[in-house]
Design a protein around this motif. Structure first.
Motif, PDB file in Angstrom:
ATOM      1  N   ARG A  89       0.849  -1.216   0.000  1.00  0.00           N
ATOM      2  CA  ARG A  89       0.000   0.000   0.000  1.00  0.00           C
ATOM      3  C   ARG A  89       0.877   1.257   0.000  1.00  0.00           C
ATOM      4  NH1 ARG A  89      -2.512  -0.230   4.987  1.00  0.00           N
ATOM      5  NH2 ARG A  89      -0.728   1.016   5.650  1.00  0.00           N
ATOM      6  N   LEU A 125      -5.904  -5.477  -0.869  1.00  0.00           N
ATOM      7  CA  LEU A 125      -5.997  -4.034  -0.594  1.00  0.00           C
ATOM      8  C   LEU A 125      -7.233  -3.437  -1.262  1.00  0.00           C
ATOM      9  CD1 LEU A 125      -2.206  -3.078  -0.973  1.00  0.00           C
ATOM     10  CD2 LEU A 125      -3.578  -2.866   1.115  1.00  0.00           C
ATOM     11  N   GLU A 130      -8.639  -0.151   0.623  1.00  0.00           N
ATOM     12  CA  GLU A 130      -7.455   0.679   0.931  1.00  0.00           C
ATOM     13  C   GLU A 130      -6.785   1.219  -0.324  1.00  0.00           C
ATOM     14  OE1 GLU A 130      -4.762  -0.741   4.016  1.00  0.00           O
ATOM     15  OE2 GLU A 130      -6.232  -2.291   4.464  1.00  0.00           O
ATOM     16  N   VAL A 131      -7.095   0.587  -1.452  1.00  0.00           N
ATOM     17  CA  VAL A 131      -6.516   1.005  -2.727  1.00  0.00           C
ATOM     18  C   VAL A 131      -7.619   0.891  -3.775  1.00  0.00           C
ATOM     19  CG1 VAL A 131      -4.979   0.109  -4.536  1.00  0.00           C
ATOM     20  CG2 VAL A 131      -4.104   0.402  -2.236  1.00  0.00           C
TER      21      VAL A 131
END
Ligand code: F6P
Length: 366
Positions: A89, A125, A130-131
């Motif tokens: 990340r 992710l 988160e992404v």
């Protein structure tokens, strides 16, 4: 890649700074953003201030410095999946999908595992929000190149690891100094040299300083080595030598696999020959200090080549190791080098080698 990251990992080695400098400068030269990841994998996991975008000026004044200006650390977190997810990340946040890792075989193996997991980490992710999928899709592969930074010169794929030449110079300098005091007092010295399981530094230092005896892991001495050594040292005294020096690699063993220690040798020389004997354990002085001209040149060449490979190789190319063989910069698949290094270590341990295996570039190689 749009951005390249560089980190140093494992034990520091003189020449890591010129390598980092070359990676950053070559990347910038090609119009690629370059990031220095501080404190090794720990910095990759922590992110934030640990991952710094570099300009040319940031690399000024580090070429001649020993150690690694961007730090190195052992990271427990990077060994966990969660840690590697955080690392991925942090990289994606900066558009980094290419890494140059400068370290020993353990560090390079860790990097390869990270590379192999990259797609899964990205999927996790994205699932965790988160992404974004767009970001993940823009960086489907992690490109990875390794340079071997270690004083031990214990890795296949390169004749010389970055830092070994400097350490050898340091040892030779110390041994020259020991000779003068040894000679003044007609003493014997036992010098313990680093190298982990590799006898390169001990053997080369012995040749360069005309040591009287050397003990290395790759060649456990005959069972009567103690008598042989004492005979040789005694013979030297009889022809008028004012000093004797025995070099012992820290990983030296006898044929049963028992460590041969400096203290054991000192006791032998004192008890059997009545030699006034001192031990000098060179320790971390061997790892410190300014890189030799050769290490500066080697690291610079390899650092440049690492970036060139990242720019020209297909992104799916397996991780590569850049080294120097026969005075040429060569690229080999990283995991083949790791496996060959381990296979050679196993054979040495099992005493499964003969004169056809050469001591070249730090370990027995076929
Ligand atoms: O691998 C480099 C090396 O200096 C070895 O020669 C030595 O055995 C070891 O690292 C020492 O490790 P540490 O710095 O953790 O004491």
């Amino acid at each position: 890649p749009s951005s390249i990251g560089v980190l140093t990992s494992g034990g520091d080695a003189a020449g890591m700074n010129p390598a980092v400098r070359a990676v950053i400068r070559t990347a910038l030269h090609h119009g690629i953003d370059a990031y220095a990841i501080h404190e090794g994998y720990q910095g990759l996991v922590e992110g934030g201030e640990f991952i710094r975008r570099m300009e040319i000026a940031d690399t000024d004044g580090i070429l001649h410095k020993g150690g690694t200006a961007i730090g190195t650390a052992r990271s427990q977190k990077f060994r966990t999946r969660e840690g590697r997810r955080a690392a991925a990340r942090n990289m994606l946040e900066r558009g980094i999908d290419a890494l140059v890792v400068i370290g020993g075989d353990g560090s390079l193996t860790g990097a390869n595992m990270f590379r192999a997991e990259w797609a899964e980490l990205l999927a996790e992710l994205v699932d965790a929000g988160e992404v974004t999928r767009d970001v993940a899709d823009a960086h489907p592969f992690l490109r990875l190149v390794g340079l071997v930074g270690s004083i031990d010169n214990d890795m296949s794929g390169t004749d010389m690891t970055i830092g070994a030449d400097t350490a050898l110079h340091r040892i030779v300098e110390a041994m020259d100094a020991l000779r003068s005091t040894a000679s003044s007092h007609q003493r014997s010295f036992v010098v313990e040299v680093m190298g982990r399981h590799c006898g390169y530094l001990a053997l080369m230092a012995s040749l360069a300083t005309a040591a009287n005896w050397v003990l290395i892991p790759e060649q456990p001495p005959a069972d009567d080595w103690a008598e042989q050594m004492c005979r040789d040292i005694r013979a030297g005294r009889l022809i008028g030598r004012r000093q004797s020096v025995v070099v012992v690699a820290e990983g030296a063993e006898d044929r049963e696999g028992n460590p041969i220690t400096a203290e054991q040798i000192r006791k032998l020389l004192e008890d059997e020959l009545g030699e006034d004997t001192r031990i000098t354990t060179l320790g971390h002085v061997q790892r410190g200090g300014s890189p030799s001209a050769f290490d500066r040149y080697l690291a610079t060449q390899l650092g440049c080549a690492a970036v060139e490979r990242l720019l020209t190789d297909d992104p799916q190319t397996p991780a590569q190791l850049i080294g120097l063989r026969g005075n040429r910069v060569v690229t080999s698949p990283l995991m083949e080098c790791v496996e060959q290094t381990r296979a050679v270590a196993e054979r040495i341990k099992a005493r499964d080698y003969d004169g056809a295996m050469l001591l070249r570039g730090g370990s027995f190689r076929q």
